[in-house]
Design an enzyme around this catalytic site. Structure first.
Site, short mmCIF file in Angstrom:
data_model
loop_
_atom_site.label_atom_id
_atom_site.label_comp_id
_atom_site.label_asym_id
_atom_site.label_seq_id
_atom_site.Cartn_x
_atom_site.Cartn_y
_atom_site.Cartn_z
N CYS A 63 43.80 -100.44 50.64
CA CYS A 63 43.01 -99.25 50.30
C CYS A 63 43.68 -97.99 50.84
O CYS A 63 44.11 -97.96 51.99
CB CYS A 63 41.60 -99.37 50.86
SG CYS A 63 40.53 -100.42 49.88
N HIS A 64 43.70 -96.95 50.02
CA HIS A 64 44.26 -95.68 50.45
C HIS A 64 43.25 -94.91 51.31
O HIS A 64 42.08 -94.83 50.93
CB HIS A 64 44.62 -94.81 49.24
CG HIS A 64 45.71 -95.38 48.39
ND1 HIS A 64 45.48 -96.33 47.43
CD2 HIS A 64 47.05 -95.13 48.37
CE1 HIS A 64 46.62 -96.63 46.83
NE2 HIS A 64 47.58 -95.94 47.38
N GLU A 99 35.07 -98.51 48.51
CA GLU A 99 34.35 -97.86 49.62
C GLU A 99 32.84 -98.03 49.46
O GLU A 99 32.13 -98.30 50.43
CB GLU A 99 34.71 -96.38 49.69
CG GLU A 99 36.08 -96.08 50.27
CD GLU A 99 37.23 -96.36 49.30
OE1 GLU A 99 38.39 -96.28 49.73
OE2 GLU A 99 36.97 -96.65 48.11
N ASP A 113 21.26 -108.48 60.54
CA ASP A 113 21.34 -108.61 62.00
C ASP A 113 20.04 -108.15 62.68
O ASP A 113 19.59 -108.77 63.66
CB ASP A 113 22.52 -107.80 62.51
CG ASP A 113 22.64 -107.86 64.02
OD1 ASP A 113 22.85 -108.96 64.56
OD2 ASP A 113 22.51 -106.80 64.67
#
Length: 298
Positions: A63-64, A99, A113
């Site tokens: 990923c950039h 993203e 969680d």
């Protein structure tokens, strides 16, 4: 990483969806009433999601790194499921779908969680891309049936002293878009340039060479009076794109316009300069043919 230096910046947007499934209505009520022992699940998960979006290139090697200019997170409760909607925006050369998906997954994992102490059967369901826009798929151009004439303006090449590379590079890029192109070579003579434009029976005429500041660089002066309309935005885009890569591009006098229904471009004679100008404006410049035909903008 994939080389994206040839691409142009556009507004990129992507929305990803993730599902967290609980096993009881009591878990949903605890969420809505903010009674989860670990704290406010919605707010904590949102904060984690923002970090997840920003940290995507740190965790996914290909990923950039890119500027994240907007992130929005929304929740929707459907029965025992919480739907997470993550929207990410940027103005850059590559999309933000990874993203958005990574951010949505971090939100879902944070919720898992925080909920597991009160719901041992909570699980994460689908994580998927819902939609994206702003890349080449959003600006599809139909080049079917378009033809082009590539005119190489060079005294030396026309005499057989030099070898044409810029013209061939332009032809190659046109053919990649499905545009049939023919190539001719002429000297830097105004009469030859005028004849090449007047005699063209193609949708586009692309000149390469003669756009610098040398004494024999006469292509712009010859073409400009023949244009019915200047496409100054196209010219600005070529120069802006070039200057981001090579400071000497500010000396280029590239021209774009319409003459008798044909799109006319005058590009630099250097192979790199011509190729960069093509990258700067293609395929988006082809939208002009819809406008010429009287069709509305998308």
């Amino acid at each position: 990483m994939v080389d994206i230096t040839h691409k142009i910046n556009t507004l990129r947007e992507a929305t990803a969806i993730a599902i967290v499934r609980t096993s009881s209505e009591e878990t949903i009520k605890a969420l809505q009433e903010n009674r989860v022992p670990k704290g406010n699940v919605f707010e904590m998960a949102k904060a984690a999601g923002l970090l997840g979006v920003k940290k995507t290139p740190d965790l996914l090697p290909d990923c950039h790194p890119l500027p994240i200019e907007y992130t929005g997170i929304e929740y929707e409760i459907n029965g025992l499921e919480i739907q997470i909607s993550m929207t990410v925006k940027t103005i850059y050369k590559t999309g933000v779908e990874v993203e958005a998906m990574h951010g949505a997954s971090v939100v879902a994992l944070t919720m898992y969680d925080m909920l597991k102490p009160i719901d041992k059967n909570v699980e994460i369901g689908t994580i998927r891309l819902d939609n994206k826009k702003g890349g080449k798929s959003s600006y599809k151009i139909d080049a079917e049936g378009l033809t082009a004439k590539v005119v190489v303006c060079s005294d030396t090449i026309s005499k057989g002293i030099g070898e044409d590379k810029a013209g061939l590079a332009i032809v190659s890029k046109l053919e990649a878009f499905g545009i049939k192109a023919e190539r001719i070579i002429i000297p830097d003579e105004p009469e030859e340039i005028e004849a090449a434009l007047n005699g063209a029976d193609t949708a586009m005429v692309i000149f390469t060479g003669g756009t610098g500041v040398g004494p024999r660089d006469v292509t712009p002066e010859t073409i400009e009076p023949m244009l019915d309309l200047r496409l100054k935005g196209v010219e600005e885009q070529m120069r802006s794109y070039g200057q981001e890569r090579m400071p000497y591009a500010m000396l280029s006098r590239s021209v774009a316009g319409i003459a008798k229904g044909k799109v006319v471009l005058a590009l630099p004679g250097s192979t790199k300069g011509a190729a960069e100008c093509m990258d700067a404006i293609f395929p988006h410049v082809l939208h002009v043919f819809k406008v010429i035909e009287g069709k509305r903008h998308d």
